[in-house]
Write a protein that holds these residues in place. Structure first.
Motif, PDB file in Angstrom:
ATOM      1  N   HIS A  77      65.301  -0.198 -22.800  1.00 41.04           N
ATOM      2  CA  HIS A  77      65.308  -1.524 -22.209  1.00 41.04           C
ATOM      3  C   HIS A  77      64.646  -1.451 -20.850  1.00 41.04           C
ATOM      4  CE1 HIS A  77      66.549  -5.452 -20.892  1.00 41.04           C
ATOM      5  NE2 HIS A  77      66.872  -5.688 -22.140  1.00 41.04           N
ATOM      6  N   ALA A  78      63.956  -2.500 -20.456  1.00 50.89           N
ATOM      7  CA  ALA A  78      63.327  -2.538 -19.135  1.00 50.89           C
ATOM      8  C   ALA A  78      64.394  -2.420 -18.055  1.00 50.89           C
ATOM      9  CB  ALA A  78      62.549  -3.850 -18.965  1.00 50.89           C
ATOM     10  N   ALA A  79      64.033  -1.751 -16.958  1.00 47.34           N
ATOM     11  CA  ALA A  79      64.949  -1.579 -15.832  1.00 47.34           C
ATOM     12  C   ALA A  79      64.179  -1.786 -14.534  1.00 47.34           C
ATOM     13  CB  ALA A  79      65.567  -0.179 -15.849  1.00 47.34           C
ATOM     14  N   GLU A  80      64.915  -2.145 -13.483  1.00 50.34           N
ATOM     15  CA  GLU A  80      64.274  -2.277 -12.178  1.00 50.34           C
ATOM     16  C   GLU A  80      63.688  -0.933 -11.776  1.00 50.34           C
ATOM     17  OE1 GLU A  80      66.822  -3.932  -9.213  1.00 50.34           O
ATOM     18  OE2 GLU A  80      66.933  -5.854 -10.234  1.00 50.34           O
ATOM     19  N   HIS A  81      62.551  -0.991 -11.135  1.00 54.62           N
ATOM     20  CA  HIS A  81      61.806   0.214 -10.759  1.00 54.62           C
ATOM     21  C   HIS A  81      61.246  -0.020  -9.361  1.00 54.62           C
ATOM     22  CE1 HIS A  81      58.944   3.556 -11.571  1.00 54.62           C
ATOM     23  NE2 HIS A  81      58.213   2.869 -10.721  1.00 54.62           N
ATOM     24  N   PHE A  82      61.469   0.923  -8.479  1.00 53.82           N
ATOM     25  CA  PHE A  82      61.000   0.791  -7.110  1.00 53.82           C
ATOM     26  C   PHE A  82      59.806   1.706  -6.908  1.00 53.82           C
ATOM     27  CE2 PHE A  82      65.488  -0.092  -7.274  1.00 53.82           C
ATOM     28  CZ  PHE A  82      65.572  -1.309  -6.614  1.00 53.82           C
ATOM     29  N   TYR A  83      58.778   1.192  -6.224  1.00 54.18           N
ATOM     30  CA  TYR A  83      57.625   2.029  -5.928  1.00 54.18           C
ATOM     31  C   TYR A  83      56.926   1.526  -4.671  1.00 54.18           C
ATOM     32  CZ  TYR A  83      54.637  -1.579  -7.984  1.00 54.18           C
ATOM     33  OH  TYR A  83      53.993  -2.750  -8.261  1.00 54.18           O
ATOM     34  N   ILE A  84      56.189   2.421  -4.037  1.00 53.34           N
ATOM     35  CA  ILE A  84      55.343   2.061  -2.898  1.00 53.34           C
ATOM     36  C   ILE A  84      53.961   2.651  -3.161  1.00 53.34           C
ATOM     37  CG2 ILE A  84      57.225   1.912  -1.235  1.00 53.34           C
ATOM     38  CD1 ILE A  84      56.422   4.672  -0.208  1.00 53.34           C
ATOM     39  N   VAL A  85      52.953   2.027  -2.559  1.00 52.52           N
ATOM     40  CA  VAL A  85      51.575   2.476  -2.715  1.00 52.52           C
ATOM     41  C   VAL A  85      50.962   2.583  -1.320  1.00 52.52           C
ATOM     42  CG1 VAL A  85      49.336   1.977  -3.769  1.00 52.52           C
ATOM     43  CG2 VAL A  85      51.432   1.256  -4.924  1.00 52.52           C
ATOM     44  N   THR A  86      50.270   3.692  -1.050  1.00 55.53           N
ATOM     45  CA  THR A  86      49.629   3.870   0.251  1.00 55.53           C
ATOM     46  C   THR A  86      48.373   3.018   0.352  1.00 55.53           C
ATOM     47  OG1 THR A  86      48.180   5.675  -0.452  1.00 55.53           O
ATOM     48  CG2 THR A  86      50.414   6.274   0.324  1.00 55.53           C
ATOM     49  N   GLU A  87      47.795   2.988   1.517  1.00 54.96           N
ATOM     50  CA  GLU A  87      46.455   2.437   1.703  1.00 54.96           C
ATOM     51  C   GLU A  87      45.487   3.410   1.024  1.00 54.96           C
ATOM     52  OE1 GLU A  87      45.575  -0.444   3.199  1.00 54.96           O
ATOM     53  OE2 GLU A  87      47.714  -0.890   3.474  1.00 54.96           O
ATOM     54  N   PRO A  88      44.250   2.998   0.753  1.00 58.90           N
ATOM     55  CA  PRO A  88      43.284   3.929   0.152  1.00 58.90           C
ATOM     56  C   PRO A  88      43.131   5.194   1.002  1.00 58.90           C
ATOM     57  CG  PRO A  88      42.422   1.703   0.117  1.00 58.90           C
ATOM     58  CD  PRO A  88      43.678   1.665   0.945  1.00 58.90           C
ATOM     59  N   ILE A  89      42.985   6.337   0.335  1.00 57.71           N
ATOM     60  CA  ILE A  89      42.820   7.627   0.995  1.00 57.71           C
ATOM     61  C   ILE A  89      41.423   8.140   0.685  1.00 57.71           C
ATOM     62  CG2 ILE A  89      43.647  10.010   1.105  1.00 57.71           C
ATOM     63  CD1 ILE A  89      46.413   8.912   0.248  1.00 57.71           C
ATOM     64  N   ALA A  90      40.615   8.326   1.735  1.00 58.72           N
ATOM     65  CA  ALA A  90      39.237   8.775   1.555  1.00 58.72           C
ATOM     66  C   ALA A  90      39.200  10.118   0.821  1.00 58.72           C
ATOM     67  CB  ALA A  90      38.553   8.903   2.915  1.00 58.72           C
ATOM     68  N   ASN A  91      38.308  10.230  -0.129  1.00 52.22           N
ATOM     69  CA  ASN A  91      38.054  11.473  -0.881  1.00 52.22           C
ATOM     70  C   ASN A  91      39.251  11.969  -1.691  1.00 52.22           C
ATOM     71  OD1 ASN A  91      35.392  11.608   0.217  1.00 52.22           O
ATOM     72  ND2 ASN A  91      36.290  12.423   2.097  1.00 52.22           N
ATOM     73  N   LEU A  92      40.205  11.103  -1.989  1.00 53.55           N
ATOM     74  CA  LEU A  92      41.327  11.502  -2.830  1.00 53.55           C
ATOM     75  C   LEU A  92      40.799  11.669  -4.258  1.00 53.55           C
ATOM     76  CD1 LEU A  92      44.438  11.947  -3.013  1.00 53.55           C
ATOM     77  CD2 LEU A  92      44.602   9.544  -3.678  1.00 53.55           C
ATOM     78  N   PRO A  93      40.928  12.861  -4.825  1.00 51.94           N
ATOM     79  CA  PRO A  93      40.398  13.071  -6.181  1.00 51.94           C
ATOM     80  C   PRO A  93      41.135  12.212  -7.210  1.00 51.94           C
ATOM     81  CG  PRO A  93      41.033  15.171  -5.151  1.00 51.94           C
ATOM     82  CD  PRO A  93      41.529  14.072  -4.280  1.00 51.94           C
ATOM     83  N   SER A  94      40.395  11.684  -8.160  1.00 54.76           N
ATOM     84  CA  SER A  94      41.043  10.965  -9.259  1.00 54.76           C
ATOM     85  C   SER A  94      41.463  11.984 -10.314  1.00 54.76           C
ATOM     86  CB  SER A  94      40.096   9.929  -9.863  1.00 54.76           C
ATOM     87  OG  SER A  94      38.975  10.578 -10.415  1.00 54.76           O
TER      88      SER A  94
END
Length: 88
Positions: free
Chosen positions: A17-34
């Protein structure tokens, strides 16, 4: 959160069943490998991953609060849920 409905359409029962999920996302990071591997830290109930040139930190409670018990609106797509101070 869509697995239950998709499985039901195929005649399969999925005990999730779906559940609440907490997350944060940073600002873009230069040269961060995908394509970095996802780091999951069981003791922290957290995971860290690259997401579109940013770092995403997601957290799960050991006993998650269910969400969408009456169904999930068709228009819902990664929106912010309203605050529920009763659960704090």
């Amino acid at each position: 959160m869509w697995s239950h409905g998709l499985a039901a359409a195929c005649g399969v029962t999925v005990p999730l069943h779906a559940a609440e999920h907490f997350y944060i996302v940073t600002e873009p990071i230069a040269n961060l490998p995908s394509g970095l591997p996802v780091l999951r830290v069981q003791d922290e109930c957290a995971y860290y991953k690259e997401d579109a040139g940013k770092i995403l930190l997601g957290c799960f409670e050991p006993i998650a609060k269910p969400w969408g018990m009456q169904g999930i609106p068709e228009s819902f797509c990664f929106d912010t849920l309203p605050e529920d101070i009763r659960s704090l």
